[in-house]
Motif scaffolding. Structure first.
Motif, PDB file in Angstrom:
ATOM      1  N   UNK A 387       0.819  -1.213   0.000  1.00 25.52           N
ATOM      2  CA  UNK A 387       0.000   0.000   0.000  1.00 25.52           C
ATOM      3  C   UNK A 387       0.849   1.258   0.000  1.00 25.52           C
ATOM      4  N   UNK A 388       1.863   1.260   0.832  1.00 23.70           N
ATOM      5  CA  UNK A 388       2.734   2.426   0.899  1.00 23.70           C
ATOM      6  C   UNK A 388       3.423   2.635  -0.446  1.00 23.70           C
ATOM      7  N   UNK A 389       3.811   1.549  -1.044  1.00 22.67           N
ATOM      8  CA  UNK A 389       4.480   1.619  -2.347  1.00 22.67           C
ATOM      9  C   UNK A 389       3.585   2.253  -3.390  1.00 22.67           C
ATOM     10  N   UNK A 390       2.406   1.693  -3.526  1.00 17.63           N
ATOM     11  CA  UNK A 390       1.550   2.153  -4.606  1.00 17.63           C
ATOM     12  C   UNK A 390       1.169   3.612  -4.406  1.00 17.63           C
ATOM     13  N   UNK A 391       1.104   4.014  -3.138  1.00 13.29           N
ATOM     14  CA  UNK A 391       0.768   5.407  -2.866  1.00 13.29           C
ATOM     15  C   UNK A 391       1.844   6.342  -3.395  1.00 13.29           C
ATOM     16  N   UNK A 392       3.043   5.842  -3.505  1.00 10.66           N
ATOM     17  CA  UNK A 392       4.150   6.715  -3.893  1.00 10.66           C
ATOM     18  C   UNK A 392       4.592   6.527  -5.325  1.00 10.66           C
ATOM     19  N   UNK A 393       4.004   5.590  -6.006  1.00  7.32           N
ATOM     20  CA  UNK A 393       4.540   5.205  -7.305  1.00  7.32           C
ATOM     21  C   UNK A 393       4.782   6.391  -8.223  1.00  7.32           C
ATOM     22  N   UNK A 394       3.799   7.265  -8.314  1.00 14.42           N
ATOM     23  CA  UNK A 394       3.947   8.343  -9.279  1.00 14.42           C
ATOM     24  C   UNK A 394       4.510   9.619  -8.659  1.00 14.42           C
ATOM     25  N   UNK A 395       4.965   9.525  -7.442  1.00 20.03           N
ATOM     26  CA  UNK A 395       5.552  10.718  -6.831  1.00 20.03           C
ATOM     27  C   UNK A 395       7.070  10.582  -6.820  1.00 20.03           C
ATOM     28  N   UNK A 396       7.739  11.618  -7.239  1.00 19.39           N
ATOM     29  CA  UNK A 396       9.189  11.572  -7.188  1.00 19.39           C
ATOM     30  C   UNK A 396       9.623  11.749  -5.733  1.00 19.39           C
ATOM     31  N   UNK A 397      10.826  11.291  -5.390  1.00 17.11           N
ATOM     32  CA  UNK A 397      11.306  11.514  -4.020  1.00 17.11           C
ATOM     33  C   UNK A 397      11.283  13.003  -3.658  1.00 17.11           C
ATOM     34  N   UNK A 398      11.613  13.853  -4.625  1.00 14.87           N
ATOM     35  CA  UNK A 398      11.603  15.296  -4.349  1.00 14.87           C
ATOM     36  C   UNK A 398      10.188  15.781  -4.032  1.00 14.87           C
ATOM     37  N   UNK A 399       9.219  15.220  -4.763  1.00 14.74           N
ATOM     38  CA  UNK A 399       7.837  15.618  -4.535  1.00 14.74           C
ATOM     39  C   UNK A 399       7.392  15.218  -3.132  1.00 14.74           C
ATOM     40  N   UNK A 400       7.752  14.018  -2.727  1.00 15.90           N
ATOM     41  CA  UNK A 400       7.349  13.555  -1.396  1.00 15.90           C
ATOM     42  C   UNK A 400       8.033  14.394  -0.320  1.00 15.90           C
ATOM     43  N   UNK A 401       9.287  14.761  -0.561  1.00 14.12           N
ATOM     44  CA  UNK A 401       9.957  15.564   0.469  1.00 14.12           C
ATOM     45  C   UNK A 401       9.365  16.972   0.539  1.00 14.12           C
ATOM     46  N   UNK A 402       8.890  17.489  -0.602  1.00 13.35           N
ATOM     47  CA  UNK A 402       8.227  18.799  -0.576  1.00 13.35           C
ATOM     48  C   UNK A 402       6.876  18.714   0.135  1.00 13.35           C
ATOM     49  N   UNK A 403       6.159  17.625  -0.119  1.00 14.78           N
ATOM     50  CA  UNK A 403       4.905  17.390   0.617  1.00 14.78           C
ATOM     51  C   UNK A 403       5.169  17.378   2.117  1.00 14.78           C
ATOM     52  N   UNK A 404       6.201  16.649   2.491  1.00 12.09           N
ATOM     53  CA  UNK A 404       6.545  16.525   3.895  1.00 12.09           C
ATOM     54  C   UNK A 404       6.965  17.854   4.495  1.00 12.09           C
TER      55      UNK A 404
ATOM     56  N   UNK B  57       7.515   5.824 -13.840  1.00 11.03           N
ATOM     57  CA  UNK B  57       6.297   6.083 -13.068  1.00 11.03           C
ATOM     58  C   UNK B  57       6.248   7.449 -12.406  1.00 11.03           C
ATOM     59  N   UNK B  58       7.419   8.039 -12.178  1.00  5.45           N
ATOM     60  CA  UNK B  58       7.430   9.343 -11.521  1.00  5.45           C
ATOM     61  C   UNK B  58       7.458  10.506 -12.510  1.00  5.45           C
ATOM     62  N   UNK B  59       7.348  10.226 -13.796  1.00  5.36           N
ATOM     63  CA  UNK B  59       7.453  11.301 -14.784  1.00  5.36           C
ATOM     64  C   UNK B  59       6.256  12.245 -14.692  1.00  5.36           C
ATOM     65  N   UNK B  60       6.427  13.430 -15.260  1.00  2.00           N
ATOM     66  CA  UNK B  60       5.314  14.380 -15.292  1.00  2.00           C
ATOM     67  C   UNK B  60       4.146  13.811 -16.085  1.00  2.00           C
ATOM     68  N   UNK B  61       4.450  13.072 -17.141  1.00  2.95           N
ATOM     69  CA  UNK B  61       3.372  12.502 -17.956  1.00  2.95           C
ATOM     70  C   UNK B  61       2.553  11.505 -17.132  1.00  2.95           C
ATOM     71  N   UNK B  62       3.217  10.628 -16.387  1.00  5.89           N
ATOM     72  CA  UNK B  62       2.479   9.684 -15.537  1.00  5.89           C
ATOM     73  C   UNK B  62       1.696  10.426 -14.460  1.00  5.89           C
ATOM     74  N   UNK B  63       2.312  11.488 -13.971  1.00 11.75           N
ATOM     75  CA  UNK B  63       1.631  12.264 -12.937  1.00 11.75           C
ATOM     76  C   UNK B  63       0.383  12.938 -13.504  1.00 11.75           C
ATOM     77  N   UNK B  64       0.490  13.494 -14.714  1.00 13.50           N
ATOM     78  CA  UNK B  64      -0.690  14.080 -15.371  1.00 13.50           C
ATOM     79  C   UNK B  64      -1.769  13.011 -15.506  1.00 13.50           C
TER      80      UNK B  64
END
Lengths: 450, 320
Positions: A387-404, B57-64
């Motif tokens: 679950x934790x994995x799938x929640x983060x799949x499309x988030x880059x590490x930078x994005x998650x750290x900015x969220x945090x 999976x982390x690309x902007x396109x996937x995110x869109x």
């Protein structure tokens, strides 16, 4: 019972949930509502890292808006203004930004030498701070930054982005810390090899008084990472990422001993080592080695990786353009029920020892982009922790750290990578650097970060 | 000409976007300076791949694709402008070019490069999720929104061209006056003209013998893109199905073997090469009559018919 006590699945799940909460992911990751509270950011330092990684990540976070950008190079500040949406006010002096700009927080992505004065000034002006790695130029600088943070009561987060990467989180939980699939860990090796001069292209300074900002020559504004005056070179700008993973896996314990050698291969006047080799002794009998060279990018697993080696197996975590994780079971080690069906890499090798060894299990990703994180659930057949994995799949590490960062600042909670984490990583790096520079075995004083 | 008079070039290659990406630079300064330029260009390339790829999976396109049906997705201005360009080309080609074909690419198996025949129901469902008109743009904050759930953008038909353009733009900014940049030879850009000759001579592949050139085109400060059916396809009951899918029919385009397009921007030529492959000869002719800056070589034919060659606004030079 295999060597190395296994934690229970419940423990693991609890850990995952705690981690998700500390990352500020609970609302967004679980779809419980969107946190679109406004959060105004100022950016200090508009180089490649900020414009290519941090700004795009921050723009994905609902509510974040850049209201100020600052760089001494006018073209860089203008570019940052453009890509942050065009509404940010442009500054060439961070002190004025910190005094006058309409910002809740600032991102500091400048040469290492400037972290301390900028962070202190930011806290003096009541701003939350996200400071890039490594935290400070010296351990003393880091301590001073922590002191300033404490006095202000504001948030300080350090940009150890790999800690937010699903590959490392997953490997830590499943192979090292909780389930100990690698057995008893004795060695960790990390490496980042590149082939290049590491020179950055020079842009017009348009009459900027570079000396006013502490640079000796105009070229140093762009190539500051090559000179000891401003940075520790590959140690503070590259391998710090891998060594931070080591520290995280080892619960942020500091090494007890640091040994190292370094040299300069690019004879172009640079003063930072570009060929470094370190050995750290950590508590509990764990030896850590760390290499970085710049003349040849060859390595078995991409440019940058961390390998955990234990009595039952080894886990490889490689990350650069692609995310790749591999688990090598030692010959003779007992397989778990899911392993025979797991997706493996096959080797053709004349080496007898390797022929006995089964191909490694793919944990994540693929070299050609043909596989992705969705595979993880299928491969490992472990549904409750994915679950934790799938929640983060499309988030880059930078994005998650900015969220945090946003959550930590607005809710006044401790960030996942706070100043203490930053201090310990910086101390590890700086002690290794000192060992190389002094050509001495450094015994780390127990109270070095007290 | 003696060997010492011959222009020297350095070739730098990086694997990106599932293909080799090459930068060829004339040696007009020290090799170290050229290497620094190439290194910095590859940094940009790596970043753009991370932004555009449907496989990261982390690309902007996937995110869109993940978020835009729920809420507007704010984009980096370059990507936002790229999507607007895609919308414009979609309109100009009457929908023959459409980056929202993601669901169709998946049901035909081309996303995993394992082409297959979909069943009619899944094809209908995928077709219903395609349409650039269902992507809404907000110029105020550079955001896009899908007005239909299940939509997916795939920039495979334009991404390589866009990356080539961005790298060329950077090279020009860094003072490069003579270079060739290409991604898998399917999107190519040239800067200036080589020290010898009138321009860069680029071969047009014979789709029935992909290791041979049918002729060549000479370019200076221009771009060229190629869409062909010889790299990604599958065969079923003797029929060849190309990876280029008609957004309106929902099926692989038929009748064209390759489309080579030259013009001022690789983003545009890459997109048009796909569009022309779908549009066929007559509609491409009509398009090129209105757009004289776009040169095209279309190679048409269904095996075992002989191949026909159609050129618009350019001259295909014979020879190697």
């Amino acid at each position: 019972m295999r060597e190395g006590e296994k934690k229970s699945r419940r423990d693991l799940f609890r850990n995952a949930a705690t981690l998700a909460a500390s990352l500020g992911m609970t609302g967004i990751a679980t779809g419980q509502g969107l946190d679109d509270r406004p959060f105004k950011l100022g950016l200090i330092g508009c180089g490649n890292h900020a414009t290519l990684n941090l700004i795009p990540a921050a723009l994905r976070v609902p509510g974040i808006r850049f209201t100020a950008v600052c760089d001494i190079i006018p073209a860089r500040a203008a570019n940052a203004r453009r890509i942050t949406g065009g509404g940010a006010r442009v500054y060439d002096d961070y002190r004025i930004l910190l005094r006058e700009a309409d910002v809740d927080a600032v991102i500091i992505a400048t040469p290492l030498l400037f972290h301390r004065p900028m962070v202190e000034e930011a806290f003096k002006n009541g701003r939350h701070v996200f400071c890039e790695t490594i935290m400070g130029y010296s351990i003393e600088d880091c301590k001073a930054m922590l002191k300033a943070q404490k006095a202000s009561g504001k948030t300080l987060q350090i940009g150890h982005h790999l800690r937010y990467h699903p590959l490392y989180q997953y490997s830590k939980d499943h192979f090292f810390f909780w389930w100990k699939r690698v057995g008893r860990t004795t060695n960790i090796h990390c490496q980042w090899n590149v082939h290049g001069t590491w020179h950055k292209l020079r842009e017009s300074l348009n009459g900027v008084d570079y000396r006013k900002w502490g640079y000796d020559e105009p070229g140093h504004v762009f190539d500051w990472h090559l000179y000891r005056k401003y940075s520790g070179g590959v140690m503070t700008e590259m391998t710090c990422n891998q060594l931070d993973i080591v520290n995280w896996f080892l619960e942020d314990k500091l090494p007890e001993v640091a040994i190292g050698v370094g040299q300069i291969d690019n004879k172009d006047g640079r003063t930072n080592f570009d060929n470094v080799h370190l050995i750290y002794e950590y508590p509990d009998g764990i030896m850590v080695t760390c290499d970085c060279i710049t003349t040849n990018s060859f390595s078995p697993f991409g440019e940058a990786y961390v390998i955990i080696q234990g009595t039952r197996g080894a886990v490889v975590m490689a990350h650069l353009a692609r995310y790749v994780g591999l688990f090598f079971l030692e010959p003779g080690a007992e397989e778990e029920l899911w392993m025979p069906a797991a997706h493996r890499v096959t080797f053709e090798t004349p080496n007898a020892a390797w022929r006995e060894r089964k191909g490694p299990i793919i944990l994540k990703g693929g070299a050609s982009g043909g596989t992705n994180f969705e595979k993880v659930g299928n491969v490992l057949n472990i549904t409750d922790v994915v679950d934790l994995e799938t929640a983060q799949i499309t988030k880059t590490p930078y994005q998650i750290e900015m969220l945090g960062f946003k959550k930590a600042a607005l809710d006044e909670v401790k960030p996942f990578c706070d100043g203490q984490v930053g201090l310990r990583n910086a101390a590890t790096i700086l002690l290794g650097l000192e060992a190389m520079e002094r050509k001495q075995r450094i015994v780390v004083p127990k109270d070095i970060i007290a | 000409m003696t060997a010492s008079d011959e222009p020297r070039r350095l070739h730098f290659t990086r694997f990106a976007m599932a293909a080799p990406f090459e930068i060829v630079l004339d040696v007009d300064r020290s090799e170290m300076e050229l290497r620094v330029i190439a290194d910095n260009a590859f940094d940009l390339l790596e970043h753009l791949e991370g932004q555009l790829s449907a496989y990261v999976p982390t690309s902007d396109v996937c995110w869109i694709n993940e978020t835009a049906a729920e809420r507007p997705a704010r984009l980096e201005p370059g990507l936002y402008e790229l999507l607007k360009t895609c919308r414009q080309i979609h309109d100009e080609t009457d929908g023959a070019f459409d980056v929202t074909v993601g669901p169709l690419i998946k049901v035909w198996g081309f996303f995993r490069r394992q082409g297959r025949m979909p069943d009619p129901a899944e094809l209908d469902a995928a077709r219903a999720q395609v349409g650039m008109e269902f992507v809404h743009f907000n110029d105020e904050d550079h955001s896009v929104r899908f007005v239909k759930p299940g939509m997916e953008i795939n920039l495979g038909a334009v991404g390589k061209g866009y990356v080539v353009d961005r790298v060329v733009e950077a090279l020009r900014r860094w003072g490069v006056r003579c270079a060739l940049v290409h991604s898998a030879q399917s999107s190519i850009a040239v800067i200036g003209k080589p020290p010898v000759g009138e321009g860069w001579r680029l071969g047009v592949t014979d789709p029935r013998q992909p290791d041979k050139a049918l002729g060549s085109l000479t370019l200076t400060d221009s771009t060229m893109s190629v869409s062909g059916n010889w790299e990604q396809f599958f065969k079923l009951e003797g029929k060849t199905y190309s990876h280029i899918i008609g957004p309106k029919t929902g099926c692989p385009a038929q009748g064209i073997l390759s489309a080579t397009v030259i013009g001022p921007s690789a983003t545009v030529t890459d997109a048009l090469a796909t569009a022309f492959f779908v549009m066929g000869v007559e509609k491409t002719r009509q398009f090129c009559e209105k757009r004289r800056e776009i040169g095209t070589v279309l190679l048409a034919g269904d095996s075992p018919d002989p191949m026909s060659v159609h050129t618009f606004n350019c001259t295909l030079e014979k020879g190697d």
